[in-house]
Design an enzyme around this catalytic site. Structure first.
Site, PDB file in Angstrom:
ATOM      1  CB  THR A 116      -1.567  -1.900   4.444  1.00 33.47           C
ATOM      2  OG1 THR A 116      -0.348  -2.121   3.718  1.00 33.47           O
ATOM      3  CG2 THR A 116      -1.402  -0.608   5.228  1.00 33.47           C
ATOM      4  CG  ASP A 117       2.594  -5.429   3.669  1.00 36.41           C
ATOM      5  OD1 ASP A 117       2.170  -4.346   3.200  1.00 36.41           O
ATOM      6  OD2 ASP A 117       3.307  -6.217   3.014  1.00 36.41           O
ATOM      7  CD  GLU A 118       2.688   0.109   1.702  1.00 33.92           C
ATOM      8  OE1 GLU A 118       3.059   1.276   1.833  1.00 33.92           O
ATOM      9  OE2 GLU A 118       2.274  -0.357   0.616  1.00 33.92           O
ATOM     10  CE1 TYR A 151      -2.443   3.472   1.961  1.00 34.51           C
ATOM     11  CE2 TYR A 151      -0.348   2.306   2.034  1.00 34.51           C
ATOM     12  CZ  TYR A 151      -1.731   2.283   1.968  1.00 34.51           C
ATOM     13  OH  TYR A 151      -2.401   1.083   1.919  1.00 34.51           O
ATOM     14  CE  LYS A 206      -5.041   1.193   5.164  1.00 29.39           C
ATOM     15  NZ  LYS A 206      -6.497   1.046   4.869  1.00 29.39           N
TER      16      LYS A 206
HETATM   17  P1  NAD Z   1      -7.967   1.948  -4.503  1.00 28.12           P
HETATM   18  O1  NAD Z   1      -7.252   3.256  -4.429  1.00 28.12           O
HETATM   19  O2  NAD Z   1      -7.930   1.172  -5.774  1.00 28.12           O
HETATM   20  O3  NAD Z   1      -9.507   2.160  -4.127  1.00 28.12           O
HETATM   21  C1  NAD Z   1      -9.913   2.974  -3.069  1.00 28.12           C
HETATM   22  C2  NAD Z   1     -11.415   3.174  -3.175  1.00 28.12           C
HETATM   23  O4  NAD Z   1     -11.850   3.940  -2.041  1.00 28.12           O
HETATM   24  C3  NAD Z   1     -11.844   3.948  -4.418  1.00 28.12           C
HETATM   25  O5  NAD Z   1     -12.991   3.354  -5.004  1.00 28.12           O
HETATM   26  C4  NAD Z   1     -12.200   5.338  -3.877  1.00 28.12           C
HETATM   27  O6  NAD Z   1     -13.212   6.001  -4.633  1.00 28.12           O
HETATM   28  C5  NAD Z   1     -12.700   4.983  -2.478  1.00 28.12           C
HETATM   29  N1  NAD Z   1     -12.566   6.098  -1.544  1.00 28.12           N
HETATM   30  C6  NAD Z   1     -11.486   6.907  -1.350  1.00 28.12           C
HETATM   31  N2  NAD Z   1     -11.769   7.837  -0.428  1.00 28.12           N
HETATM   32  C7  NAD Z   1     -13.033   7.594  -0.005  1.00 28.12           C
HETATM   33  C8  NAD Z   1     -13.865   8.217   0.956  1.00 28.12           C
HETATM   34  N3  NAD Z   1     -13.461   9.287   1.650  1.00 28.12           N
HETATM   35  N4  NAD Z   1     -15.116   7.714   1.158  1.00 28.12           N
HETATM   36  C9  NAD Z   1     -15.541   6.640   0.436  1.00 28.12           C
HETATM   37  N5  NAD Z   1     -14.808   6.042  -0.501  1.00 28.12           N
HETATM   38  C10 NAD Z   1     -13.554   6.506  -0.711  1.00 28.12           C
HETATM   39  O7  NAD Z   1      -7.374   1.098  -3.296  1.00 28.12           O
HETATM   40  P2  NAD Z   1      -7.113  -0.477  -3.174  1.00 28.12           P
HETATM   41  O8  NAD Z   1      -5.773  -0.781  -3.723  1.00 28.12           O
HETATM   42  O9  NAD Z   1      -8.298  -1.213  -3.669  1.00 28.12           O
HETATM   43  O10 NAD Z   1      -7.014  -0.624  -1.586  1.00 28.12           O
HETATM   44  C11 NAD Z   1      -8.181  -0.858  -0.820  1.00 28.12           C
HETATM   45  C12 NAD Z   1      -7.801  -0.956   0.647  1.00 28.12           C
HETATM   46  O11 NAD Z   1      -6.868  -2.017   0.845  1.00 28.12           O
HETATM   47  C13 NAD Z   1      -7.128   0.300   1.195  1.00 28.12           C
HETATM   48  O12 NAD Z   1      -7.618   0.518   2.503  1.00 28.12           O
HETATM   49  C14 NAD Z   1      -5.652  -0.052   1.223  1.00 28.12           C
HETATM   50  O13 NAD Z   1      -4.982   0.660   2.228  1.00 28.12           O
HETATM   51  C15 NAD Z   1      -5.719  -1.530   1.538  1.00 28.12           C
HETATM   52  N6  NAD Z   1      -4.592  -2.352   1.046  1.00 28.12           N
HETATM   53  C16 NAD Z   1      -4.217  -2.277  -0.255  1.00 28.12           C
HETATM   54  C17 NAD Z   1      -3.182  -3.099  -0.719  1.00 28.12           C
HETATM   55  C18 NAD Z   1      -2.781  -3.064  -2.174  1.00 28.12           C
HETATM   56  O14 NAD Z   1      -1.820  -3.731  -2.547  1.00 28.12           O
HETATM   57  N7  NAD Z   1      -3.473  -2.341  -3.047  1.00 28.12           N
HETATM   58  C19 NAD Z   1      -2.543  -3.987   0.154  1.00 28.12           C
HETATM   59  C20 NAD Z   1      -2.970  -4.027   1.500  1.00 28.12           C
HETATM   60  C21 NAD Z   1      -4.000  -3.218   1.933  1.00 28.12           C
HETATM   61  P1  TYD Z   2       3.324   0.527  -5.594  1.00 28.94           P
HETATM   62  O1  TYD Z   2       2.578  -0.279  -6.601  1.00 28.94           O
HETATM   63  O2  TYD Z   2       3.140   1.994  -5.564  1.00 28.94           O
HETATM   64  O3  TYD Z   2       2.994  -0.127  -4.170  1.00 28.94           O
HETATM   65  P2  TYD Z   2       3.662   0.158  -2.712  1.00 28.94           P
HETATM   66  O4  TYD Z   2       4.547   1.319  -2.784  1.00 28.94           O
HETATM   67  O5  TYD Z   2       2.453   0.440  -1.880  1.00 28.94           O
HETATM   68  O6  TYD Z   2       4.365  -1.102  -2.353  1.00 28.94           O
HETATM   69  O7  TYD Z   2       4.874   0.261  -5.791  1.00 28.94           O
HETATM   70  C1  TYD Z   2       5.415  -1.054  -5.683  1.00 28.94           C
HETATM   71  C2  TYD Z   2       6.920  -0.947  -5.786  1.00 28.94           C
HETATM   72  O8  TYD Z   2       7.252  -0.499  -7.113  1.00 28.94           O
HETATM   73  C3  TYD Z   2       7.526   0.081  -4.845  1.00 28.94           C
HETATM   74  O9  TYD Z   2       8.781  -0.430  -4.376  1.00 28.94           O
HETATM   75  C4  TYD Z   2       7.760   1.312  -5.716  1.00 28.94           C
HETATM   76  C5  TYD Z   2       8.021   0.707  -7.084  1.00 28.94           C
HETATM   77  N1  TYD Z   2       7.587   1.516  -8.250  1.00 28.94           N
HETATM   78  C6  TYD Z   2       8.493   1.785  -9.293  1.00 28.94           C
HETATM   79  O10 TYD Z   2       9.656   1.359  -9.270  1.00 28.94           O
HETATM   80  N2  TYD Z   2       8.041   2.529 -10.351  1.00 28.94           N
HETATM   81  C7  TYD Z   2       6.780   3.021 -10.417  1.00 28.94           C
HETATM   82  O11 TYD Z   2       6.450   3.732 -11.398  1.00 28.94           O
HETATM   83  C8  TYD Z   2       5.862   2.720  -9.354  1.00 28.94           C
HETATM   84  C9  TYD Z   2       4.455   3.245  -9.374  1.00 28.94           C
HETATM   85  C10 TYD Z   2       6.317   1.959  -8.288  1.00 28.94           C
END
Ligand code: NAD
Ligand code: TYD
Length: 339
Positions: A125-127, A153, A157
């Protein structure tokens, strides 16, 4: 090819599975997922009947379960999406993040080495780069930006990301890593900003914006993330890290106001609440490397993607209503009750 997708019952993993089933019909897809609160088999209902798809319930931090699945399916490719993914939950309770995101990644890579997979891809992730200041719009994260994390988190990562780099160097492990910006689109779990705001607005509930809503995120439509990972698997160079992002920076307040406008709801629903601890100010990806080296381009601009996303939540109420009527209510009360 048999592609082993972990975390495929979650938001991005499920979108990736649908992307593969549509665009790579000759491949078989195994979804390996623990089905935590964020995993949802209903999301995969349309994939279940396909002969090229198989779901296995399992935990990436359980070595026996992982090895058993590798033994049975002998995948050529592994794509690791499985993670605890919500920053706010990591602030409340970091332990599980360390177990799944770090230990789980290590176990998955051990299995990939033991069963000699051709390619392992880590969805980072970019985080991992921490944040950028709000008053320096000229700055962007490149793949050379030092890792510098803020939340449990992002630290978990980043640890996983570094562990993958260590396996690449030490064992010549055939891995690639991608670091993507914030995704949005169908099947996004309601705890995250965009779905939370859409659902609250539809229910005429207050929209809890942290701090002044000035924090900036760089939004990418989930299908564009999927196409980038698919491209990295097929054309990327082993050992390389690729940033993924489409230059769609918005403040949180802008995002929330856009959603309200699309839904025709009043901005009076916005409620400014106590800020997140350690809240990252700005994320912004420089995607030059994947664009120039692999020819990736994102297709969906934020203004179109957010309309499509709102339309999806309107058309798929039963998907999210089941989630928000269950355990999610306790979560919501705990996080927002006295905020
Ligand atoms: P999500 O929380 O929607 O889904 C996570 C999935 O992983 C779920 O289906 C959960 O059941 C499964 N899981 C959790 N723990 C597990 C374990 N121990 N064994 C097997 N399965 C398990 O997450 P997401 O938003 O779809 O993110 C997916 C990936 O992408 C993550 O690795 C996250 O760090 C990365 N990512 C997410 C974003 C974003 O904006 N959501 C951006 C960049 C990277
Ligand atoms: P989020 O979707 O949790 O993603 P991330 O923290 O991984 O970027 O949050 C996106 C942005 O929105 C973050 O700056 C936190 C803010 N946020 C709120 O202001 N209110 C909310 O209820 C949530 C969940 C997030």
């Amino acid at each position: 090819m048999t592609i082993f997708v972990t975390g495929g019952a979650g938001f991005i993993g499920a979108n990736f599975i649908y992307y593969l089933l549509k665009n790579r019909p000759a491949d078989s897809v195994i979804c390996f997922d623990k089905l935590t609160y964020a995993g949802n088999l209903e999301t995969l209902a349309a994939a279940e009947p396909l002969p090229t798809f198989k779901f296995v319930r399992g935990d990436i931090s359980d070595r026996e379960e992982v090895y058993k699945a590798f033994e049975e399916f002998r995948p050529n490719v592994v794509v690791n999406f499985a993670a605890e993914s919500h920053v706010d939950r990591s602030i409340e309770d970091p332990g599980l993040f360390l177990k799944t995101n770090i230990i789980g990644t290590g176990i998955l890579m051990d299995a990939a080495r033991k069963f000699k997979v051709d390619r392992y891809h880590q969805v980072s992730t970019d985080e991992v780069y921490g944040d950028l200041p709000l008053d320096r719009p000229d700055l962007f994260f490149t793949e050379k930006t030092p890792i510098h994390t803020s939340s449990p988190y992002s630290a978990s990562k980043a640890s996983a990301d570094l562990l993958v780099q260590a396996y690449i160097r030490t064992y010549q492990f055939p891995a690639t890593i991608s670091r993507c910006s914030n995704n949005y689109g169908p099947y996004h779990f309601p705890e995250k900003l965009i779905p939370l705001m859409i659902i609250n607005a539809l229910n005429d509930k207050k929209l809890p914006v942290y701090g002044a809503g000035a924090n900036v995120r760089d939004w990418l439509y989930v299908e564009d993330h999927c196409s980038a990972i698919d491209l990295i698997l097929r054309k990327g160079t082993v050992g390389e890290i690729y940033n993924i992002g489409g230059h769609n920076e918005r403040t949180n307040l802008e995002v929330v106001k856009t959603i309200l406008k699309i839904l025709g709801k009043s901005e009076d629903l916005i409620e400014f609440v106590t800020d997140r601890k350690g809240h990252d100010l700005r994320y912004a990806i420089d995607p030059t490397k994947i664009e120039t080296e692999l020819g990736w381009t994102p297709k969906t601009k934020f203004d179109d993607g957010i309309k499509k996303t709102v339309a999806w939540y309107l058309d798929n109420k039963s998907w999210w209503e089941k989630i928000v009527s269950g355990e999610y209510q306790n979560y919501y009360e705990k996080m927002y009750g006295n905020r």
